[in-house]
Design a protein around this motif. Structure first.
Motif, PDB file in Angstrom:
ATOM      1  N   ASP A   1      35.766  56.084  33.938  1.00  0.00           N
ATOM      2  CA  ASP A   1      35.906  55.793  35.363  1.00  0.00           C
ATOM      3  C   ASP A   1      37.350  55.971  35.831  1.00  0.00           C
ATOM      4  OD1 ASP A   1      33.233  55.219  35.448  1.00  0.00           O
ATOM      5  OD2 ASP A   1      33.470  53.033  35.531  1.00  0.00           O
ATOM      6  N   GLY A   2      38.286  55.913  34.893  1.00  0.00           N
ATOM      7  CA  GLY A   2      39.692  56.116  35.225  1.00  0.00           C
ATOM      8  C   GLY A   2      40.123  57.566  35.145  1.00  0.00           C
ATOM      9  N   ASN A   3      39.144  58.487  35.133  1.00  0.00           N
ATOM     10  CA  ASN A   3      39.417  59.924  35.147  1.00  0.00           C
ATOM     11  C   ASN A   3      40.068  60.414  33.848  1.00  0.00           C
ATOM     12  OD1 ASN A   3      39.155  62.427  36.419  1.00  0.00           O
ATOM     13  ND2 ASN A   3      41.208  62.348  37.281  1.00  0.00           N
ATOM     14  N   ALA A   4      39.606  59.894  32.725  1.00  0.00           N
ATOM     15  CA  ALA A   4      40.158  60.279  31.426  1.00  0.00           C
ATOM     16  C   ALA A   4      39.925  61.750  31.124  1.00  0.00           C
ATOM     17  CB  ALA A   4      39.516  59.433  30.324  1.00  0.00           C
ATOM     18  N   VAL A   5      40.873  62.320  30.390  1.00  0.00           N
ATOM     19  CA  VAL A   5      40.669  63.633  29.786  1.00  0.00           C
ATOM     20  C   VAL A   5      40.026  63.404  28.422  1.00  0.00           C
ATOM     21  CG1 VAL A   5      41.802  65.643  28.762  1.00  0.00           C
ATOM     22  CG2 VAL A   5      42.580  64.761  30.972  1.00  0.00           C
ATOM     23  N   VAL A   6      38.925  64.089  28.160  1.00  0.00           N
ATOM     24  CA  VAL A   6      38.240  63.990  26.877  1.00  0.00           C
ATOM     25  C   VAL A   6      38.467  65.280  26.097  1.00  0.00           C
ATOM     26  CG1 VAL A   6      35.996  63.833  25.726  1.00  0.00           C
ATOM     27  CG2 VAL A   6      36.486  62.379  27.705  1.00  0.00           C
ATOM     28  N   ILE A   7      38.963  65.143  24.880  1.00  0.00           N
ATOM     29  CA  ILE A   7      39.118  66.311  24.012  1.00  0.00           C
ATOM     30  C   ILE A   7      38.028  66.266  22.946  1.00  0.00           C
ATOM     31  CG2 ILE A   7      41.585  66.536  24.438  1.00  0.00           C
ATOM     32  CD1 ILE A   7      42.087  65.281  21.684  1.00  0.00           C
ATOM     33  N   VAL A   8      37.457  67.434  22.670  1.00  0.00           N
ATOM     34  CA  VAL A   8      36.370  67.535  21.689  1.00  0.00           C
ATOM     35  C   VAL A   8      36.828  68.461  20.565  1.00  0.00           C
ATOM     36  CG1 VAL A   8      33.953  68.129  21.304  1.00  0.00           C
ATOM     37  CG2 VAL A   8      34.678  67.264  23.551  1.00  0.00           C
TER      38      VAL A   8
ATOM     39  N   HIS B   1      30.283  60.769  34.036  1.00  0.00           N
ATOM     40  CA  HIS B   1      31.311  60.958  35.064  1.00  0.00           C
ATOM     41  C   HIS B   1      32.660  61.443  34.523  1.00  0.00           C
ATOM     42  CE1 HIS B   1      28.339  59.024  37.562  1.00  0.00           C
ATOM     43  NE2 HIS B   1      28.381  57.945  36.816  1.00  0.00           N
ATOM     44  N   VAL B   2      32.624  62.099  33.358  1.00  0.00           N
ATOM     45  CA  VAL B   2      33.831  62.737  32.849  1.00  0.00           C
ATOM     46  C   VAL B   2      33.927  64.129  33.471  1.00  0.00           C
ATOM     47  CG1 VAL B   2      35.038  63.587  30.810  1.00  0.00           C
ATOM     48  CG2 VAL B   2      33.702  61.468  30.679  1.00  0.00           C
ATOM     49  N   THR B   3      35.025  64.414  34.096  1.00  0.00           N
ATOM     50  CA  THR B   3      35.191  65.706  34.776  1.00  0.00           C
ATOM     51  C   THR B   3      36.240  66.590  34.110  1.00  0.00           C
ATOM     52  OG1 THR B   3      36.823  64.775  36.299  1.00  0.00           O
ATOM     53  CG2 THR B   3      34.509  64.718  36.991  1.00  0.00           C
ATOM     54  N   ARG B   4      37.013  66.012  33.186  1.00  0.00           N
ATOM     55  CA  ARG B   4      38.103  66.775  32.563  1.00  0.00           C
ATOM     56  C   ARG B   4      37.876  66.801  31.044  1.00  0.00           C
ATOM     57  NH1 ARG B   4      43.628  64.835  35.405  1.00  0.00           N
ATOM     58  NH2 ARG B   4      43.261  62.873  34.261  1.00  0.00           N
TER      59      ARG B   4
ATOM     60  N   ASP C   1      35.052  74.890  34.760  1.00  0.00           N
ATOM     61  CA  ASP C   1      36.071  73.844  34.714  1.00  0.00           C
ATOM     62  C   ASP C   1      36.281  73.276  33.314  1.00  0.00           C
ATOM     63  OD1 ASP C   1      33.604  72.686  34.546  1.00  0.00           O
ATOM     64  OD2 ASP C   1      34.000  71.066  35.951  1.00  0.00           O
ATOM     65  N   LEU C   2      35.797  73.970  32.298  1.00  0.00           N
ATOM     66  CA  LEU C   2      35.965  73.554  30.909  1.00  0.00           C
ATOM     67  C   LEU C   2      37.185  74.264  30.330  1.00  0.00           C
ATOM     68  CD1 LEU C   2      34.407  71.901  28.693  1.00  0.00           C
ATOM     69  CD2 LEU C   2      33.319  74.058  28.058  1.00  0.00           C
ATOM     70  N   LEU C   3      38.018  73.531  29.582  1.00  0.00           N
ATOM     71  CA  LEU C   3      39.177  74.137  28.944  1.00  0.00           C
ATOM     72  C   LEU C   3      38.896  74.322  27.464  1.00  0.00           C
ATOM     73  CD1 LEU C   3      42.156  75.065  28.978  1.00  0.00           C
ATOM     74  CD2 LEU C   3      42.799  72.660  28.601  1.00  0.00           C
ATOM     75  N   VAL C   4      39.043  75.546  26.966  1.00  0.00           N
ATOM     76  CA  VAL C   4      38.822  75.840  25.553  1.00  0.00           C
ATOM     77  C   VAL C   4      40.143  76.289  24.933  1.00  0.00           C
ATOM     78  CG1 VAL C   4      37.615  77.287  23.885  1.00  0.00           C
ATOM     79  CG2 VAL C   4      36.410  76.480  25.926  1.00  0.00           C
ATOM     80  N   LEU C   5      40.544  75.627  23.853  1.00  0.00           N
ATOM     81  CA  LEU C   5      41.792  75.940  23.162  1.00  0.00           C
ATOM     82  C   LEU C   5      41.482  76.324  21.725  1.00  0.00           C
ATOM     83  CD1 LEU C   5      43.780  72.874  24.531  1.00  0.00           C
ATOM     84  CD2 LEU C   5      44.015  75.247  25.285  1.00  0.00           C
TER      85      LEU C   5
ATOM     86  N   ARG D   1      47.312  72.048  32.277  1.00  0.00           N
ATOM     87  CA  ARG D   1      46.035  72.004  32.999  1.00  0.00           C
ATOM     88  C   ARG D   1      45.927  70.737  33.850  1.00  0.00           C
ATOM     89  NH1 ARG D   1      41.211  74.756  32.139  1.00  0.00           N
ATOM     90  NH2 ARG D   1      39.654  74.061  33.644  1.00  0.00           N
ATOM     91  N   TRP D   2      46.375  69.609  33.282  1.00  0.00           N
ATOM     92  CA  TRP D   2      46.292  68.334  34.004  1.00  0.00           C
ATOM     93  C   TRP D   2      47.679  67.689  34.011  1.00  0.00           C
ATOM     94  CZ3 TRP D   2      42.291  69.078  30.091  1.00  0.00           C
ATOM     95  CH2 TRP D   2      41.090  69.531  30.637  1.00  0.00           C
ATOM     96  N   PRO D   3      48.526  68.050  34.974  1.00  0.00           N
ATOM     97  CA  PRO D   3      49.931  67.618  34.991  1.00  0.00           C
ATOM     98  C   PRO D   3      50.141  66.109  35.043  1.00  0.00           C
ATOM     99  CG  PRO D   3      49.571  69.450  36.512  1.00  0.00           C
ATOM    100  CD  PRO D   3      48.220  68.993  36.054  1.00  0.00           C
ATOM    101  N   ASP D   4      49.129  65.358  35.427  1.00  0.00           N
ATOM    102  CA  ASP D   4      49.283  63.907  35.494  1.00  0.00           C
ATOM    103  C   ASP D   4      49.169  63.234  34.135  1.00  0.00           C
ATOM    104  OD1 ASP D   4      46.488  64.724  35.671  1.00  0.00           O
ATOM    105  OD2 ASP D   4      46.038  62.599  35.896  1.00  0.00           O
ATOM    106  N   LEU D   5      48.811  63.981  33.090  1.00  0.00           N
ATOM    107  CA  LEU D   5      48.680  63.407  31.745  1.00  0.00           C
ATOM    108  C   LEU D   5      50.027  62.895  31.245  1.00  0.00           C
ATOM    109  CD1 LEU D   5      46.316  65.620  29.565  1.00  0.00           C
ATOM    110  CD2 LEU D   5      46.071  63.203  30.091  1.00  0.00           C
TER     111      LEU D   5
END
Length: 222
Positions: free
Chosen positions: A19-26, A104-107, A130-134, A217-221
């Protein structure tokens, strides 16, 4: 807050992060795939977890459990190597991503340690937008000067060095010279030049690049 492993949270704690707009890495790395006569089948999974550990030590992200199954057609003849069809692998990752979106994960960023898995994941990235692949193969170049034999690419000097840094007891040092040709051993390159120091530097350079890519990608991190 610091980064965390999703598996260590309770569901209300996970919800608060999401809910706090977390970035999830898989992280994605084979839990059981041939790595020559000298490295354990878990090499990719252990590497994927180490990369995620490095990221959560520096960024406020949530790391999902390592995805240990993937598309690895070159390894099907080696005992213990587990392999999914490309379509099955894509469906698996698509569904996992969909589960996060339902919460509700968007990042979301995928950290891929494989090579044959690159194309299916790139297709998924194009499909979703909107998916980031590294991909691990394209990062950590700052440490490449340490690699003496740049040929190979599997269970080679790089991967063996990383395993010497992460879990030296699992490296069969008496079998390093037995690596190659791939068709017989499941390895390429020259692992005899591997050292734990090189592995530490390779991992650090890769984590640096992952952190940079995520922050770009997400400068607020933070």
């Amino acid at each position: 807050m610091s980064g965390v492993w999703l598996e260590d949270l309770t569901w209300p704690e996970a919800k608060a992060r999401f809910d706090g707009n977390a970035v999830v890495i898989v992280p994605i790395g084979a839990a059981s795939k041939a790595h020559g006569p000298h490295l354990p089948l878990k090499t990719d999974a252990l590497t994927a977890r180490a990369l995620a550990e490095g990221v959560i030590a520096r960024l406020d992200v949530v790391a999902a459990p390592v995805v240990g199954f993937g598309y690895y057609p070159a390894f099907t003849s080696f005992a213990g190597s587990q392999h999914l069809a490309a379509a099955t692998f894509k469906a698996l990752v698509r569904e996992l991503v969909g589960n996060f979106r339902a919460h509700h994960v968007t990042r979301i960023a995928l950290i891929n340690t494989g090579v044959s898995t690159e194309r299916p994941l790139d297709e998924l990235e194009s499909e979703q937008g909107d998916l980031l692949v590294l991909h691990m193969r394209t990062i950590g170049q700052a440490a490449e000067a340490l690699v003496e034999n740049k040929e190979g690419g599997h269970a080679d000097e790089r991967e063996t060095s990383v395993m010497l840094a992460l879990e030296p007891r699992s490296v069969r040092m008496d079998r390093l010279a037995l690596a190659g040709p791939f068709e017989k051993t499941g390895a390429t390159g020259d692992p005899t030049r591997a050292t734990a120091f090189k592995g530490e530097r390779l991992l650090a350079a890769r984590v640096d690049d992952l952190v940079a890519a995520l922050k770009k990608r997400w400068p607020d991190l933070t």
